[in-house]
Design a protein around this motif. Structure first.
Motif, PDB file in Angstrom:
ATOM      1  N   MET A   1      64.096  25.529  61.611  1.00 10.77           N
ATOM      2  CA  MET A   1      63.354  26.039  62.760  1.00 10.77           C
ATOM      3  C   MET A   1      62.153  26.833  62.270  1.00 10.77           C
ATOM      4  O   MET A   1      62.212  27.534  61.269  1.00 10.77           O
ATOM      5  N   SER A   2      61.039  26.736  62.998  1.00 10.75           N
ATOM      6  CA  SER A   2      59.847  27.478  62.640  1.00 10.75           C
ATOM      7  C   SER A   2      60.098  28.970  62.754  1.00 10.75           C
ATOM      8  O   SER A   2      60.908  29.429  63.556  1.00 10.75           O
ATOM      9  N   SER A   3      59.394  29.753  61.943  1.00 12.93           N
ATOM     10  CA  SER A   3      59.555  31.189  61.983  1.00 12.93           C
ATOM     11  C   SER A   3      58.834  31.763  63.180  1.00 12.93           C
ATOM     12  O   SER A   3      57.855  31.189  63.675  1.00 12.93           O
ATOM     13  N   PRO A   4      59.303  32.919  63.705  1.00 14.66           N
ATOM     14  CA  PRO A   4      58.667  33.520  64.876  1.00 14.66           C
ATOM     15  C   PRO A   4      57.224  33.904  64.584  1.00 14.66           C
ATOM     16  O   PRO A   4      56.863  34.247  63.463  1.00 14.66           O
ATOM     17  N   VAL A   5      56.397  33.811  65.615  1.00 11.61           N
ATOM     18  CA  VAL A   5      55.013  34.245  65.496  1.00 11.61           C
ATOM     19  C   VAL A   5      54.751  35.297  66.546  1.00 11.61           C
ATOM     20  O   VAL A   5      55.359  35.303  67.613  1.00 11.61           O
ATOM     21  N   ALA A   6      53.841  36.201  66.242  1.00 14.05           N
ATOM     22  CA  ALA A   6      53.503  37.245  67.197  1.00 14.05           C
ATOM     23  C   ALA A   6      52.750  36.647  68.368  1.00 14.05           C
ATOM     24  O   ALA A   6      51.949  35.729  68.199  1.00 14.05           O
ATOM     25  N   PRO A   7      52.990  37.108  69.575  1.00 12.35           N
ATOM     26  CA  PRO A   7      52.268  36.576  70.740  1.00 12.35           C
ATOM     27  C   PRO A   7      50.790  36.895  70.643  1.00 12.35           C
ATOM     28  O   PRO A   7      50.394  37.925  70.121  1.00 12.35           O
ATOM     29  N   SER A   8      49.980  35.972  71.133  1.00 17.29           N
ATOM     30  CA  SER A   8      48.534  36.191  71.114  1.00 17.29           C
ATOM     31  C   SER A   8      48.166  37.325  72.057  1.00 17.29           C
ATOM     32  O   SER A   8      48.681  37.412  73.173  1.00 17.29           O
ATOM     33  N   PRO A   9      47.256  38.204  71.635  1.00 16.83           N
ATOM     34  CA  PRO A   9      46.893  39.323  72.499  1.00 16.83           C
ATOM     35  C   PRO A   9      46.000  38.944  73.650  1.00 16.83           C
ATOM     36  O   PRO A   9      45.758  39.730  74.545  1.00 16.83           O
TER      37      PRO A   9
ATOM     38  N   PRO B   1      50.994  19.324  63.587  1.00 14.44           N
ATOM     39  CA  PRO B   1      50.315  20.397  62.847  1.00 14.44           C
ATOM     40  C   PRO B   1      49.014  20.844  63.504  1.00 14.44           C
ATOM     41  O   PRO B   1      48.720  22.048  63.552  1.00 14.44           O
ATOM     42  N   ALA B   2      48.248  19.908  64.028  1.00 18.57           N
ATOM     43  CA  ALA B   2      46.993  20.257  64.693  1.00 18.57           C
ATOM     44  C   ALA B   2      47.252  20.966  66.011  1.00 18.57           C
ATOM     45  O   ALA B   2      46.544  21.919  66.369  1.00 18.57           O
ATOM     46  N   LEU B   3      48.269  20.528  66.751  1.00 23.36           N
ATOM     47  CA  LEU B   3      48.614  21.200  68.002  1.00 23.36           C
ATOM     48  C   LEU B   3      49.021  22.648  67.738  1.00 23.36           C
ATOM     49  O   LEU B   3      48.624  23.560  68.466  1.00 23.36           O
ATOM     50  N   THR B   4      49.779  22.863  66.687  1.00 20.43           N
ATOM     51  CA  THR B   4      50.204  24.221  66.342  1.00 20.43           C
ATOM     52  C   THR B   4      49.013  25.063  65.891  1.00 20.43           C
ATOM     53  O   THR B   4      48.868  26.219  66.298  1.00 20.43           O
ATOM     54  N   ALA B   5      48.146  24.466  65.091  1.00 20.09           N
ATOM     55  CA  ALA B   5      46.980  25.187  64.593  1.00 20.09           C
ATOM     56  C   ALA B   5      46.017  25.575  65.695  1.00 20.09           C
ATOM     57  O   ALA B   5      45.250  26.536  65.559  1.00 20.09           O
ATOM     58  N   SER B   6      46.057  24.878  66.816  1.00 15.61           N
ATOM     59  CA  SER B   6      45.164  25.198  67.930  1.00 15.61           C
ATOM     60  C   SER B   6      45.463  26.569  68.521  1.00 15.61           C
ATOM     61  O   SER B   6      44.615  27.179  69.173  1.00 15.61           O
ATOM     62  N   GLY B   7      46.677  27.033  68.333  1.00 16.25           N
ATOM     63  CA  GLY B   7      47.078  28.325  68.872  1.00 16.25           C
ATOM     64  C   GLY B   7      47.556  28.286  70.300  1.00 16.25           C
ATOM     65  O   GLY B   7      48.110  29.266  70.800  1.00 16.25           O
ATOM     66  N   ALA B   8      47.355  27.157  70.965  1.00 14.06           N
ATOM     67  CA  ALA B   8      47.799  26.998  72.360  1.00 14.06           C
ATOM     68  C   ALA B   8      47.883  25.512  72.669  1.00 14.06           C
ATOM     69  O   ALA B   8      47.150  24.990  73.502  1.00 14.06           O
ATOM     70  N   GLY B   9      48.785  24.829  71.980  1.00 14.36           N
ATOM     71  CA  GLY B   9      48.894  23.387  72.118  1.00 14.36           C
ATOM     72  C   GLY B   9      49.742  22.971  73.300  1.00 14.36           C
ATOM     73  O   GLY B   9      50.642  23.692  73.722  1.00 14.36           O
ATOM     74  N   ASP B  10      49.448  21.798  73.818  1.00 15.67           N
ATOM     75  CA  ASP B  10      50.225  21.199  74.903  1.00 15.67           C
ATOM     76  C   ASP B  10      50.697  19.822  74.463  1.00 15.67           C
ATOM     77  O   ASP B  10      49.881  18.950  74.135  1.00 15.67           O
TER      78      ASP B  10
ATOM     79  N   VAL C   1      60.222  26.610  70.064  1.00 15.93           N
ATOM     80  CA  VAL C   1      60.169  27.795  70.914  1.00 15.93           C
ATOM     81  C   VAL C   1      59.413  28.949  70.255  1.00 15.93           C
ATOM     82  O   VAL C   1      58.821  29.789  70.943  1.00 15.93           O
ATOM     83  N   TYR C   2      59.374  29.011  68.927  1.00 12.53           N
ATOM     84  CA  TYR C   2      58.655  30.086  68.240  1.00 12.53           C
ATOM     85  C   TYR C   2      57.212  29.708  67.898  1.00 12.53           C
ATOM     86  O   TYR C   2      56.492  30.511  67.310  1.00 12.53           O
TER      87      TYR C   2
END
Length: 261
Positions: free
Chosen positions: A1-9, A131-140, A178-179
């Motif tokens: 599972m991916s590690s948790p990331v901090a929510p975007s401010p 990977p690109a969807l994740t790198a976008s910071g707000a992928g759908d 989810v993370y």
């Protein structure tokens, strides 16, 4: 599972900010309508499908980019991924039904084709572009499923089994991601009248027309495109897990109001 990331401010603005949407199966039907609708909403749209001539004409009209893609070919999927610098939205729309046989008369070639296009195809494209969807910071990550993936019915189990696979694929990815900053959205249309779906499934225009005979206002591709557009333009903390959309005349898979009785 991916590690948790901090929510975007801060919220990512929607749309019209150069966000890139990739739509598979974009040469006709729901895919073409979705590409056109997202372009109108301000997305930079990459239209991907096998029939490049159709794609090119539509891409030129809406200001998008056409890319030849066969979701059953790993090399074709890899080439698509290599051609993209950014992906914010992936609409896994490519799919289809190829028979209406009972299981006792199953054509296993049709079953293999259905699973390859409807299930393995989205897996290939999702794996390549995630990977690109994740790198976008707000992928759908959008899956165009079907009510056939929620309720079984007689005839054409090769399709209903495959669409059940799409449903569980979306559910599993939602758990696994989810993370990560990626929403997983499933749109499950019921009866949608397009030029090719029922024709490809039944093999004749007469049989295809009979599917919709007497049904007042079945959905059309633009109706589903409207729903997809709405889902991906919600604030990114709002996840539309599953949206079932049917014509009013269809209360369930087996209950359809027909004016001719």
């Amino acid at each position: 599972m991916s590690s948790p990331v901090a929510p975007s401010p801060s919220r990512v603005p929607f749309p019209g900010t150069g966000r890139v949407a990739v739509v598979t199966g974009a040469s006709s039907g729901i895919g073409a309508a979705t590409a056109e609708r997202l372009a109108a909403e301000g997305f930079e749209v990459v239209l991907a499908a096998r029939r490049l001539d159709r794609l090119t004409a539509l891409a030129e009209r809406i200001g998008g980019r056409a890319v030849e893609l066969d979701v059953t070919d790993p090399a074709s999927v890899a080439a698509l991924a290599a051609s993209l610098d950014r992906v914010d939205v992936l609409v896994n729309n490519a799919g289809g039904a190829f028979d209406a046989n009972p299981v006792a008369e199953a054509d296993l070639n049709s079953w293999e084709r259905s699973y390859d296009v409807n299930v393995l195809g989205p897996v290939r494209v999702t794996k390549a572009l995630l990977p690109a969807l994740t790198a976008s910071g707000a992928g759908d990550l959008v899956f165009v499923g079907s009510t056939a993936g929620l309720v079984s019915y007689e005839g054409g189990a090769s399709y209903t089994a495959a669409k059940h696979g799409v449903h569980t694929l979306a559910e599993t990815l939602r758990l696994e991601l989810v993370y990560d900053p990626v929403r997983v959205i499933e749109i499950a249309p019921g009866m949608v009248r397009t030029d090719e779906f029922s024709l490809n499934r039944t093999g004749s225009q007469e049989k295809a027309d009979a599917v919709y005979r007497g049904v007042r206002e079945p959905l059309v591709a633009e109706d589903v495109a409207d729903v997809i557009s709405w889902a991906v333009t919600r604030p990114h903390h709002v996840n539309v897990d599953l949206l079932v959309v049917r014509p009013r005349a269809q209360a369930a898979q087996h209950k359809v109001a027909r004016e001719d009785g």
